[in-house]
Design a protein around this motif. Sequence first.
Motif, PDB file in Angstrom:
ATOM      1  N   TRP A 314      -0.959  -1.819   3.319  1.00 11.66           N
ATOM      2  CA  TRP A 314       0.373  -1.342   3.558  1.00 11.66           C
ATOM      3  C   TRP A 314       0.343   0.025   3.908  1.00 11.66           C
ATOM      4  N   HIS A 315      -0.358   0.569   4.665  1.00 11.54           N
ATOM      5  CA  HIS A 315      -0.516   2.093   4.750  1.00 11.54           C
ATOM      6  C   HIS A 315       0.578   2.978   5.196  1.00 11.54           C
ATOM      7  N   ARG A 316       1.599   2.427   6.060  1.00 15.10           N
ATOM      8  CA  ARG A 316       2.847   2.914   6.365  1.00 15.10           C
ATOM      9  C   ARG A 316       3.587   3.226   4.929  1.00 15.10           C
ATOM     10  N   GLU A 317       3.783   2.344   4.239  1.00  8.83           N
ATOM     11  CA  GLU A 317       4.377   2.072   3.075  1.00  8.83           C
ATOM     12  C   GLU A 317       3.713   3.228   2.248  1.00  8.83           C
ATOM     13  N   ALA A 318       2.472   3.093   2.026  1.00  8.79           N
ATOM     14  CA  ALA A 318       1.753   3.978   1.112  1.00  8.79           C
ATOM     15  C   ALA A 318       2.003   5.502   1.548  1.00  8.79           C
ATOM     16  N   ALA A 319       1.673   5.729   2.797  1.00  7.31           N
ATOM     17  CA  ALA A 319       2.052   7.150   3.241  1.00  7.31           C
ATOM     18  C   ALA A 319       3.676   7.553   2.947  1.00  7.31           C
ATOM     19  N   ALA A 320       4.470   6.766   2.993  1.00  7.59           N
ATOM     20  CA  ALA A 320       5.829   6.970   2.578  1.00  7.59           C
ATOM     21  C   ALA A 320       6.081   7.412   1.097  1.00  7.59           C
ATOM     22  N   SER A 321       5.340   6.525   0.462  1.00  5.50           N
ATOM     23  CA  SER A 321       5.213   6.826  -1.163  1.00  5.50           C
ATOM     24  C   SER A 321       4.658   8.113  -1.391  1.00  5.50           C
ATOM     25  N   PHE A 322       3.545   8.259  -0.806  1.00  7.65           N
ATOM     26  CA  PHE A 322       2.537   9.504  -1.095  1.00  7.65           C
ATOM     27  C   PHE A 322       3.683  11.123  -0.556  1.00  7.65           C
ATOM     28  N   LEU A 323       4.279  10.739   0.468  1.00  2.00           N
ATOM     29  CA  LEU A 323       5.345  11.909   0.819  1.00  2.00           C
ATOM     30  C   LEU A 323       6.242  11.932  -0.012  1.00  2.00           C
ATOM     31  N   ALA A 324       6.965  10.695  -0.573  1.00  2.00           N
ATOM     32  CA  ALA A 324       7.923  10.825  -1.376  1.00  2.00           C
ATOM     33  C   ALA A 324       7.367  11.594  -2.948  1.00  2.00           C
ATOM     34  N   ILE A 329      -1.135  15.097   1.807  1.00  2.00           N
ATOM     35  CA  ILE A 329      -2.826  14.902   1.778  1.00  2.00           C
ATOM     36  C   ILE A 329      -2.952  13.324   1.835  1.00  2.00           C
ATOM     37  N   MET A 330      -2.556  12.736   0.984  1.00  3.52           N
ATOM     38  CA  MET A 330      -2.661  11.543   0.630  1.00  3.52           C
ATOM     39  C   MET A 330      -1.986  10.717   1.742  1.00  3.52           C
ATOM     40  N   ALA A 331      -0.866  11.225   1.938  1.00  3.72           N
ATOM     41  CA  ALA A 331      -0.056  10.461   3.115  1.00  3.72           C
ATOM     42  C   ALA A 331      -0.406  10.588   4.346  1.00  3.72           C
ATOM     43  N   ALA A 332      -1.291  11.629   4.595  1.00  2.00           N
ATOM     44  CA  ALA A 332      -1.807  11.644   6.050  1.00  2.00           C
ATOM     45  C   ALA A 332      -3.015  10.718   6.281  1.00  2.00           C
ATOM     46  N   ARG A 333      -3.996  10.726   4.910  1.00  2.00           N
ATOM     47  CA  ARG A 333      -5.018   9.721   4.703  1.00  2.00           C
ATOM     48  C   ARG A 333      -4.797   8.727   5.393  1.00  2.00           C
ATOM     49  N   GLU A 334      -3.537   8.078   4.829  1.00  2.00           N
ATOM     50  CA  GLU A 334      -2.963   6.675   5.006  1.00  2.00           C
ATOM     51  C   GLU A 334      -2.663   6.675   6.491  1.00  2.00           C
ATOM     52  N   TRP A 335      -1.998   7.465   7.055  1.00  2.00           N
ATOM     53  CA  TRP A 335      -1.609   7.284   8.452  1.00  2.00           C
ATOM     54  C   TRP A 335      -2.745   7.448   9.228  1.00  2.00           C
ATOM     55  N   ILE A 336      -3.803   8.090   9.051  1.00  2.00           N
ATOM     56  CA  ILE A 336      -5.245   8.273   9.724  1.00  2.00           C
ATOM     57  C   ILE A 336      -5.692   6.739   9.805  1.00  2.00           C
ATOM     58  N   ILE A 338      -4.447   3.894   9.991  1.00  2.00           N
ATOM     59  CA  ILE A 338      -3.755   3.060  11.091  1.00  2.00           C
ATOM     60  C   ILE A 338      -3.569   3.763  12.326  1.00  2.00           C
ATOM     61  N   GLN A 339      -4.261   5.012  12.506  1.00  2.00           N
ATOM     62  CA  GLN A 339      -4.603   5.435  13.775  1.00  2.00           C
ATOM     63  C   GLN A 339      -3.039   6.135  14.262  1.00  2.00           C
ATOM     64  N   ASP A 340      -2.223   6.304  13.233  1.00  2.00           N
ATOM     65  CA  ASP A 340      -0.841   7.019  13.469  1.00  2.00           C
ATOM     66  C   ASP A 340      -1.202   8.500  13.345  1.00  2.00           C
ATOM     67  N   HIS A 341      -1.946   9.042  14.179  1.00  2.00           N
ATOM     68  CA  HIS A 341      -2.378  10.557  14.038  1.00  2.00           C
ATOM     69  C   HIS A 341      -0.999  11.605  14.043  1.00  2.00           C
ATOM     70  N   ASP A 342      -0.186  11.066  14.820  1.00  2.00           N
ATOM     71  CA  ASP A 342       1.158  12.018  15.049  1.00  2.00           C
ATOM     72  C   ASP A 342       1.661  12.282  13.838  1.00  2.00           C
ATOM     73  N   SER A 343       1.765  11.266  13.185  1.00  2.00           N
ATOM     74  CA  SER A 343       2.501  11.301  11.753  1.00  2.00           C
ATOM     75  C   SER A 343       1.733  11.940  10.556  1.00  2.00           C
ATOM     76  N   ALA A 344       0.300  11.664  10.692  1.00  2.00           N
ATOM     77  CA  ALA A 344      -0.582  12.451   9.965  1.00  2.00           C
ATOM     78  C   ALA A 344      -0.627  13.820  10.019  1.00  2.00           C
ATOM     79  N   ALA A 345      -0.423  14.156  11.418  1.00  2.00           N
ATOM     80  CA  ALA A 345      -0.364  15.663  11.800  1.00  2.00           C
ATOM     81  C   ALA A 345       0.775  16.251  11.361  1.00  2.00           C
ATOM     82  N   ALA A 346       1.768  15.753  11.524  1.00  2.00           N
ATOM     83  CA  ALA A 346       3.190  16.072  11.009  1.00  2.00           C
ATOM     84  C   ALA A 346       3.042  16.523   9.611  1.00  2.00           C
ATOM     85  N   SER A 347       2.727  15.377   8.581  1.00  2.00           N
ATOM     86  CA  SER A 347       2.438  15.607   7.229  1.00  2.00           C
ATOM     87  C   SER A 347       1.532  16.656   6.862  1.00  2.00           C
TER      88      SER A 347
END
Length: 590
Positions: A314-324, A329-336, A338-347
């Motif tokens: 559940w990488h989106r949920e993982a990214a949200a938890s790491f951001l919180a 850095i860990m949030a971006a790795r999760e978004w990467i 799942i190929q969500d490069h825009d969210s990763a870059a924003a983080s």
Amino acid sequence: MAQSKIWMLLAGDHLGLADLYLRRGDLASAAERYARAGRFAEAAKVSIRAGRIPQAVEWLVRGNDPKAAAELLVGEGRHREAVVLFEQAGAHWAAAEAALHSNQLPRAARFFGLAGDDERAADCFERAGDFAAAAAALERVATQKEQAGNPAERRQVELRRARLLASLGRRSDAALLLDRLDEPLLAADLHLRANDPAAAAHSFLQAGAPRRALPLLDSQEIDSALRARILSATSSHAEAALLYRELGEWALAADQLVAAGDPLAAAELLESHGDAIRAAELFEAAGRFADAGRCYAAAGGLRAAGEAFSRAGWHREAAASFLAAADPIMAAREWIRIQDHDSAAASLEGVVPNDPRYEDATLLLAPLWLAADRSGELLERLDSLAVPATAGTRDLERSYWRGRALEVLGRTEAAREAMARVVAADPEHRDATARLTALSDTLRALGSRKSGDGGLVPGQLLEGRYLIEREMGRGGMSRVYAATDRRRGERVALKVLVSRPHETANAVQRLRNEIEICRRIDHPNVVRVFELGRFDDRLFVTMELLEGVTLDRLLRARGPLPEERVGLLVGEVLQGLAEAHRLRIVHRDL
């Protein structure tokens, strides 16, 4: 001599007469006269010499020395008579020994007690069959041993007292004492004999013999908590869990469910009753990582939640938890992942320069910005990083991505130099060796094909994206080439601005304005404009490539056109111009 005796008689000189009789060997008369003179000790001594022990005892008693009299009786084996005299003299120990020798056990016990020897007193009371008195004496002895710091001796005394209490029928007291002495099996038997099954069960549990408590489960005196303990200790975990649930002991119930091999039920129970952390741990142990992540998050364990969600996929949920959890850095790795490069870059872009994670964020951003045509920004950010004192993996990563950015920007020579540094330090680092070879080949090819007037040549690659095919035309300020956009997989027209270095800033702004204006027009009769780029300090813009014949070429080939054809062509031009006017755009060159 006779006159002297008479005179002493007349004078009442008993002491003189005693000495006279003693010299004559009349011991009996001497003892009598010593006694009449109040010299009872001398009288006793003389009586002893005369073998008149009873008389000597009498003189000692009359002389207020009962202890000496008693000792004299003891010497004669007359212990029973000596007891009274020892008691009269306050010699309790001697009185106790004399009573013991004369088999007067209760009296001996009493005198030992008065003498402070409770242990000997207890012996006598026990021998006399007075177990209550013996137990009381032993209790005092135990206290004395404890105060003296002799725990081993105290334990022996207490064990003996417990036996006496049991003999008195005080089985509960004896059992409690044995429990305190860590003799639970002995205590359990006494509890049973005292008809106290609950206490017996506790003792069996303490002794590590829970199966001996199983026959007691039907007793009304065994409450649910104790029944649960017995069931747990005898591996009846599921039944124990039910009892603990009835008692509201959720943590204990969960432990029993785990022991019964049902950790998921335990986790669900704990989650439903607010113990989210423990529930999360159990979910995680059972491989239910998504549930674990949910529970960790509910308990505020955001980093643990992120790790659990990540393991669950559940990488989106993982990214949200790491951001919180303030870990972009860990949030971006999760978004990467799942190929969500825009969210990763924003983080990653949220990591500011004074943050110690800024370099890590930059290196993660590198491939994302390259893919988003932000090579220039990437190069600036990489160049802003502090140069480390010693080379390491991060230094190689900086050089590698710097080379990639330079390559995309068309700065092939600088890119080759950056990759050469990487390969020199570690030839196996990513694909640095292959890229260095390709860059070197490109430079050699360009060196052999480069045109003499500074224009682009077929085969040249700009920004790692636009492959030049041919020159299509030129003017005073620009040249236009046909090229292939490798990223989009389509052909474009690429217009290169011919300018001097000091004109670059104005040219950039002018082109940007032109592109923004042109992008606003969407009409079939107006060419579409795509991107603005730079290479070797030169600017270019890409636009829609139109195949066909230009109007000037058509006029040269055919001459003046018929009015109908002119009207048609002018009409199409005016339609495109009308769309521009509708958008309040003026074509100043028309």
